[in-house]
Design a protein around this motif. Structure first.
Motif, PDB file in Angstrom:
ATOM      1  N   LEU A   1       0.805  -1.218   0.000  1.00 35.26           N
ATOM      2  CA  LEU A   1       0.000   0.000   0.000  1.00 35.26           C
ATOM      3  C   LEU A   1       0.837   1.267   0.000  1.00 35.26           C
ATOM      4  CD1 LEU A   1      -2.993  -0.750   2.398  1.00 35.26           C
ATOM      5  CD2 LEU A   1      -3.169   0.018   0.029  1.00 35.26           C
TER       6      LEU A   1
ATOM      7  N   GLY B   1       2.681   6.155   0.288  1.00 37.50           N
ATOM      8  CA  GLY B   1       1.333   5.794  -0.151  1.00 37.50           C
ATOM      9  C   GLY B   1       0.975   6.423  -1.487  1.00 37.50           C
TER      10      GLY B   1
ATOM     11  N   ALA C   1      -0.134   4.157  -4.463  1.00 39.27           N
ATOM     12  CA  ALA C   1      -1.478   3.585  -4.499  1.00 39.27           C
ATOM     13  C   ALA C   1      -2.469   4.536  -5.146  1.00 39.27           C
ATOM     14  CB  ALA C   1      -1.919   3.240  -3.076  1.00 39.27           C
TER      15      ALA C   1
ATOM     16  N   TYR D   1      -8.593   0.610  -3.939  1.00 38.57           N
ATOM     17  CA  TYR D   1      -8.444  -0.603  -3.140  1.00 38.57           C
ATOM     18  C   TYR D   1      -9.539  -0.706  -2.105  1.00 38.57           C
ATOM     19  CZ  TYR D   1      -3.710  -0.774  -5.014  1.00 38.57           C
ATOM     20  OH  TYR D   1      -2.633  -0.824  -5.838  1.00 38.57           O
TER      21      TYR D   1
ATOM     22  N   VAL E   1      -9.672  -2.957   1.620  1.00 37.48           N
ATOM     23  CA  VAL E   1      -8.878  -3.865   2.461  1.00 37.48           C
ATOM     24  C   VAL E   1      -9.799  -4.715   3.320  1.00 37.48           C
ATOM     25  CG1 VAL E   1      -7.074  -4.030   4.210  1.00 37.48           C
ATOM     26  CG2 VAL E   1      -6.984  -2.202   2.502  1.00 37.48           C
TER      27      VAL E   1
ATOM     28  N   ILE F   1      -3.092   2.974   8.002  1.00 38.25           N
ATOM     29  CA  ILE F   1      -3.801   3.317   6.759  1.00 38.25           C
ATOM     30  C   ILE F   1      -4.605   4.597   6.946  1.00 38.25           C
ATOM     31  CG2 ILE F   1      -5.670   2.608   5.204  1.00 38.25           C
ATOM     32  CD1 ILE F   1      -4.699  -0.293   5.599  1.00 38.25           C
TER      33      ILE F   1
ATOM     34  N   LEU G   1      -4.077   7.365   1.871  1.00 34.88           N
ATOM     35  CA  LEU G   1      -4.746   6.068   2.014  1.00 34.88           C
ATOM     36  C   LEU G   1      -5.989   6.110   2.881  1.00 34.88           C
ATOM     37  CD1 LEU G   1      -1.578   3.856   2.543  1.00 34.88           C
ATOM     38  CD2 LEU G   1      -2.895   4.109   0.440  1.00 34.88           C
TER      39      LEU G   1
ATOM     40  N   VAL H   1      -9.270   4.720   1.718  1.00 32.95           N
ATOM     41  CA  VAL H   1      -9.409   3.301   1.360  1.00 32.95           C
ATOM     42  C   VAL H   1     -10.340   2.633   2.366  1.00 32.95           C
ATOM     43  CG1 VAL H   1      -8.192   1.098   1.165  1.00 32.95           C
ATOM     44  CG2 VAL H   1      -7.120   3.202   0.325  1.00 32.95           C
TER      45      VAL H   1
ATOM     46  N   THR I   1      -8.096   6.202  -4.687  1.00 25.88           N
ATOM     47  CA  THR I   1      -7.178   6.873  -3.769  1.00 25.88           C
ATOM     48  C   THR I   1      -6.496   7.998  -4.505  1.00 25.88           C
ATOM     49  OG1 THR I   1      -5.751   5.039  -4.284  1.00 25.88           O
ATOM     50  CG2 THR I   1      -6.687   5.090  -2.086  1.00 25.88           C
TER      51      THR I   1
END
Lengths: 501, 145
Positions: B46, B53, B56, B61, B63, B81, B87, B90, B144
């Protein structure tokens, strides 16, 4: 208390007794000696009195004699008067002397000799005086000249001297005796005094020693007391740590056991799904073959048998997993419960229990049971924990009825100055004596296993009551109902509880 | 679900990973799915080589996170995260065996989007994943930045 210590504490008392005895002895001895000394000095006085009396007697005799001679020579009637005065005194003086020495036979003996001599001498004096009065001077002088008259006087004087000497001897003996007594008295007092001083000194030494010991014992007690606080602190810290460790352990174990269980259950279910696919496949295959011609009913039988065995195996696996999941959940719940922070508050117990009974109305109806709630003293504790305790006990009472007998459940309470005691009694099937301990263990149950349950309730109740600093007791006989007694501190406050994990 | 969204499954237990994947597929979700067996790997993936980050950015994404991992706790991953500005959008679905309320609360506090307990009962398990599929379909997973 060691025997050594006891002898130390006894010694001063013994010393006191000994000292007292010595004082009493000195007192008695002194008293006796003083008494004797007093008697002796009385006797000394007596001796002096006798001596004086002898002197008086002799003096009276001498004066009578000399006054009579004065009269004979001068014819002065004044001498005659003096003579008479002296002469009349003599016999009373003699009697007085006799009265004084009446206890002394030797002196009495001498007096007995003396008395006729004196009387004769007096007689002579009287005769000479009366002859002179009638002017028969020669006859009177004749009497004076007579030697025997003088001999009488000498004898009297000699006897008087003997008596005096005797009295002096007595006086010396008595004086010596008195002196001895006084010396003895002094020695006795001195020795006693020294002894008492010694005893006093000894007592002081002993008392000081025992005081010193007492002081050191007190000091060590004080130190131990202070230590004790620290020890208790450390112990309870250890206990809390150990408890936390167990809780964490239970949590981790149960949690990590669940993870593989998810897999087992998941893949067993997958297998079950596969089984259907396989058997469907097989049936299709058979159908294809059957269409081809030869019908084989045995094959179909085998297939059904295989299928049922497969189902049986899967069913066992699944029910075991379900059971294991329930057990793990129970352990998890218990460990979570163990880590919950208690928040004590004032609880109206009667209201709480009545609320609980209203939630089990359905169960009560099922078993035709009745719950009687007595006067329950209020309690300061954690509400949720207390609720769980009573709800578990009431549930159990409703659950394990004696077959055919309507349940009668009573909940009572008493109050003592520091504690409250509650009883949950039922007329249910009861618990055999040998299982009284067992029923409080996790996953253990007792008696006929005809009711659903994991054997967690009482273990939970026990753990809660313990955490609340109370005691749980069971009285029960098989078939004779059960009584659970909960004893709790009236004002419970959590000491240090397990910190959050 | 946007076709371009890649599901990142962080799960150390292979059996669980397999069961989750099976059920996701059965729920009709056909997105790419990348499996990671520990926390380090997924964080590396990630955060990219620069650890910022930014790598990404181009992809979307989602998770799927297990909390009990061999090298680090799932909550640490979640925190990392959600603390990263590239991120933090996400979506993170925590999927774990733990049903401890405190733990659940902590995950939500850290910014987890959904918390799902893996039940031992397989039907419930399958149900939960199916609902997850529904969840995928209702949320719009943002790319993202």
């Amino acid at each position: 208390v060691s025997p050594q210590r006891r002898s130390f504490s006894l010694s001063p008392l013994m010393l006191l007794i000994i000292g007292f005895a010595i004082l009493v002895a000195i007192g008695i001895a002194s008293g006796m000696l003083v008494n004797q000394a007093r008697t002796t000095s009385l006797w000394v006085t007596h001796t002096l009195a006798v001596e004086r009396q002898i002197g008086e007697l002799l003096l009276a005799l001498r004066r009578a004699e000399s006054n009579e001679r004065g009269y004979l020579i001068t014819e002065d009637p004044a001498y005659l008067t003096d003579y008479r005065a002296s002469a009349t005194k003599i016999i009373p003086e003699l009697n007085s002397l006799q009265a004084l020495v009446v206890d002394n036979p030797k002196q009495m003996d001498r007096l007995a000799q003396m008395r006729p001599l004196i009387e004769r001498r007096l007689d002579d004096l009287r005769k000479a005086a009366s002859l002179r009065q009638t002017n028969r001077v020669d006859e009177a002088n004749q009497i004076v000249r007579r030697t025997e008259s003088r001999e009488y006087m000498d004898a009297i004087v000699r006897l008087a001297h003997e008596m005096t000497a005797d009295e002096v001897g007595l006086y010396q003996a008595r004086d010596q005796h008195a002196h001895k007594l006084y010396t003895l008295l002094f020695i006795t007092t001195a020795v006693g005094g020294v002894l008492i001083v010694l005893l006093g000194g000894l007592a002081i030494v002993l008392v000081r020693r025992s005081t010193r010991e007492l002081k050191s014992a007190q000091d060590s007690l004080l130190a131990t007391n202070e230590n004790l606080e620290a020890i208790v602190e450390a112990r309870s810290r250890d206990l809390i740590d150990a408890n936390e460790e167990i809780q964490r352990f239970a949590y981790i174990v149960s949690h990590d056991l669940r993870s593989p269980l998810v897999n087992i259950m998941g893949f067993t279910s997958e297998l079950e799904a596969l089984r259907n696919d396989i058997f469907q496949e097989m049936a299709e295959l058979r159908r294809d073959r059957g269409e081809a011609g030869t019908e084989k009913p045995e094959e179909e039988d085998t297939e059904v048998e295989l299928g049922s065995e497969f189902d049986e195996a899967i069913a066992f696996i699944k029910s075991s997993i379900t059971k294991m999941d329930r057990l793990i959940s129970a352990v998890l719940r218990l460990s979570r419960e163990g880590r919950r922070e208690f928040a004590p508050e004032l609880i109206d117990m009667k209201a709480l229990v009545q609320d609980l009974t209203s939630t089990v109305a359905h169960q009560m109806q099922e078993g035709d049971s009745e719950i009687t709630v007595g006067d329950l003293p209020p309690l300061y504790s954690d509400r949720l924990a207390i609720e769980q305790v009573f709800s578990n006990l009431i549930d159990n009472a409703l659950k394990y009825l004696k077959p055919g007998v309507p349940g009668e459940i009573t909940i009572n309470g008493q109050e003592t100055p520091l504690h409250v005691v509650y009883q949950v009694s039922d007329n249910g099937r009861g618990i055999e004596e040998k299982d009284h301990k067992r029923v409080f263990e996790l996953f253990r149950r007792s008696g006929q296993q005809d009711r659903p349950g994991e054997g967690i309730g009482l273990a939970h109740v026990q753990a809660l009551v313990r955490r609340l600093g109370g005691q749980l007791q069971l009285e029960s006989t098989l078939g004779g109902g059960s009584t659970f007694t909960i004893r709790l501190t009236k004002l419970w406050s959590p000491r240090r509880q397990g910190s959050e994990v | 679900v946007t076709e371009s969204v890649t599901i990142l499954m962080v799960e150390d237990d292979e059996g669980h990973a397999r069961l989750i994947e099976k059920n996701i597929r059965r729920a009709g979700v056909s997105n790419d799915l990348k499996a990671f067996v520990n926390g380090t790997e997924v964080l590396e993936f990630l955060f990219g080589p620069d650890g910022q980050g930014t790598a990404a950015k181009r992809n979307s994404y989602l998770v799927l996170l297990d909390l009990n991992l061999p090298d680090m706790s799932g909550t640490d991953i979640l925190a990392k995260i959600k603390a990263n500005e590239h991120l933090k959008c996400v979506p993170v679905v925590v999927l774990t065996t733990t049903d401890d309320e405190k733990e659940i609360q902590r995950c939500y506090d850290l910014g987890c989007n959904v918390y799902i307990t893996k039940p031992v009962n397989y039907e419930n398990f399958a149900d939960a994943i199916r609902q997850l599929g529904l969840f995928f379909s209702v949320i719009k997973v943002p790319a993202t930045e």
